[in-house]
Design an enzyme around this catalytic site. Sequence first.
Site, PDB file in Angstrom:
ATOM      1  N   LYS A 184       0.848  -1.206   0.000  1.00 36.66           N
ATOM      2  CA  LYS A 184       0.000   0.000   0.000  1.00 36.66           C
ATOM      3  C   LYS A 184       0.880   1.250   0.000  1.00 36.66           C
ATOM      4  O   LYS A 184       1.919   1.285   0.662  1.00 36.66           O
ATOM      5  CB  LYS A 184      -0.900  -0.036   1.237  1.00 36.66           C
ATOM      6  CG  LYS A 184      -1.973   1.037   1.287  1.00 36.66           C
ATOM      7  CD  LYS A 184      -2.837   0.843   2.531  1.00 36.66           C
ATOM      8  CE  LYS A 184      -3.951   1.877   2.646  1.00 36.66           C
ATOM      9  NZ  LYS A 184      -4.787   1.673   3.849  1.00 36.66           N
ATOM     10  N   SER A 197      -9.707  -0.871   7.242  1.00 38.57           N
ATOM     11  CA  SER A 197      -9.213  -0.706   5.874  1.00 38.57           C
ATOM     12  C   SER A 197      -8.548  -1.910   5.243  1.00 38.57           C
ATOM     13  O   SER A 197      -8.316  -1.898   4.036  1.00 38.57           O
ATOM     14  CB  SER A 197      -8.252   0.468   5.808  1.00 38.57           C
ATOM     15  OG  SER A 197      -8.972   1.652   5.698  1.00 38.57           O
ATOM     16  N   SER A 216      -9.682   1.437   3.062  1.00 38.91           N
ATOM     17  CA  SER A 216      -8.877   2.232   2.168  1.00 38.91           C
ATOM     18  C   SER A 216      -7.780   1.432   1.457  1.00 38.91           C
ATOM     19  O   SER A 216      -7.145   1.975   0.541  1.00 38.91           O
ATOM     20  CB  SER A 216      -8.226   3.385   2.942  1.00 38.91           C
ATOM     21  OG  SER A 216      -7.332   2.879   3.913  1.00 38.91           O
TER      22      SER A 216
HETATM   23  N1  GLN Z   1     -13.181   4.136   6.998  1.00 36.92           N
HETATM   24  C1  GLN Z   1     -12.416   4.393   8.174  1.00 36.92           C
HETATM   25  C2  GLN Z   1     -11.888   5.797   8.160  1.00 36.92           C
HETATM   26  O1  GLN Z   1     -12.040   6.469   7.194  1.00 36.92           O
HETATM   27  C3  GLN Z   1     -11.283   3.410   8.317  1.00 36.92           C
HETATM   28  C4  GLN Z   1     -10.170   3.674   7.372  1.00 36.92           C
HETATM   29  C5  GLN Z   1      -8.921   2.907   7.715  1.00 36.92           C
HETATM   30  O2  GLN Z   1      -8.964   1.883   8.371  1.00 36.92           O
HETATM   31  N2  GLN Z   1      -7.788   3.440   7.296  1.00 36.92           N
HETATM   32  O3  GLN Z   1     -11.344   6.244   9.103  1.00 36.92           O
END
Ligand code: GLN
Length: 495
Positions: free
Chosen positions: A99, A198, A174
């Site tokens: 990532k 994510s 994400s």
């Molecule tokens: N959707 C959650 C957020 O926007 C989790 C995102 C993540 O785990 N990086 O914070």
Amino acid sequence: MRGQHRSANAGGGFGNTLVRQGLLLPEPERRRRAVRLRSGEASAGEATELALGRIDAVDDSVRAFLHIDREGARARARSLDRQPRHRRGPLFGLPVAVKDNIAVRSWLSTSGSALLRGYRAPYDATVVERLRGAGAVLLGTTNLDEFGMGSATTRGFHGPSRNPADPQRVAGGSSGGSAAAVAAGTAHAALGTDTGGSVRQPAAHCGVFGIRPTYGRVSRYGVTAYASSFDQVGCLASDLTDLGRVLGAVAGLDPRDATSAARDVPDFAAAAGRPALPRTIAACGENDLAVLDPASQEAFAAVIRRFEQRGVIVRRVELPDTETAVAAYYLLACAEASSNLARFDGMRYGQPEAGGLRLEAAFRETRTRGLGREVRRRILAGATVLSRGYRDSIYRASTEIRKRIARELLGLFGERELLLLPITCGPPRLLDEPPPRAQEYRSDRFTILASLAALPAISLPAGESRGLPFGVELMAPPWGEEALFSAAAAFVEAA
Ligand code: GLN
């Protein structure tokens, strides 16, 4: 590096249609490739060429990758193949994607933000150093929501990734690029980060395995911080043994990250080779499931039946109040983000000559032009939460709620029990139908629980719902990853 948001050219159709379209590499073929590499039947070079060939064939449609290091990967595979067998590491020849918020020395590293355009990481994150040490082949970096803030991989500055199971739909986020790469067969495994879900959420949407380890299991050194008390590096793969090997390779104490724990690293791959189910599983009950769409409720019920058919007693429990949990999570995550992202001031990161924004622009201009709307919103919300007047009533209150939720969640586990939850409230949504923000935040209600309580959780592909991948998560008490791998293996066997 793909610099531009590229316009949509979506194909249609669900599930099998898409396998026919060839974006999703069928699961048996992914497994076959994993086994051939592990058994030594395939060389590192062969595995790498297959991955690069898949990238050439499908990644223009999937858009999982932001940066692809073809030459580096080939050179690495050649040198691995020259190693004597007894010197080969546990990830020998494994084509892995990383990532883009995880530093890989000399590669472009943007965290999905325009502010970091042109920035090259000057060093390897600990997890990357460990992947190299274990013999992996690093293919490239994968797409994400800007700084990991999102649940769909639509908010990165490079534009969205697509779900290989249906390119009109989101891959989840994400770490959507990582999940899509694994599902498309362009990488055997991938690293992601999981702050509030994510890794697990895109894994579920793309039909692959994903694990968020116990907080502290894996070093965050070299990972762009979003909300440090939640952030964990996680792994994705379509083969459970590979997943265990990758986690095993990257886990363990790192003196460069004070939150990494001095715990022994069990052999997770071996645990995946010893399928075992707990006698009982605590599963989320009807009240909590009411927020799922009917097809997902049906798919969740089928998962419960699958466990019961294996003789597991499934006990229904009520989760801590997930509405409150969502509020506490987002308040805390924004507060931490506002402080973590202060370093992106236009002076220290990004290179103007490569299109990054620095120096010439004042702090305000850099951040207005460099950061996307959602990220700016969250920084403002977080700064407010931390300001005098709100600190006690909101920030401290949220930390208290977090502790209470963690206690309640741990209280749900009986002796040697695991907890079974949905991951998402419905199938991956259409790319051009973004939900209202509040609804998007609420859709994280299940995954944020493990994050608030620092527990490990694994996302298991569990068939389809409305012709699209469906996944569930199993959660364990802290440091219970081995039990998760064994239970996951037994669940796969029961399919
Ligand atoms: N959707 C959650 C957020 O926007 C989790 C995102 C993540 O785990 N990086 O914070």
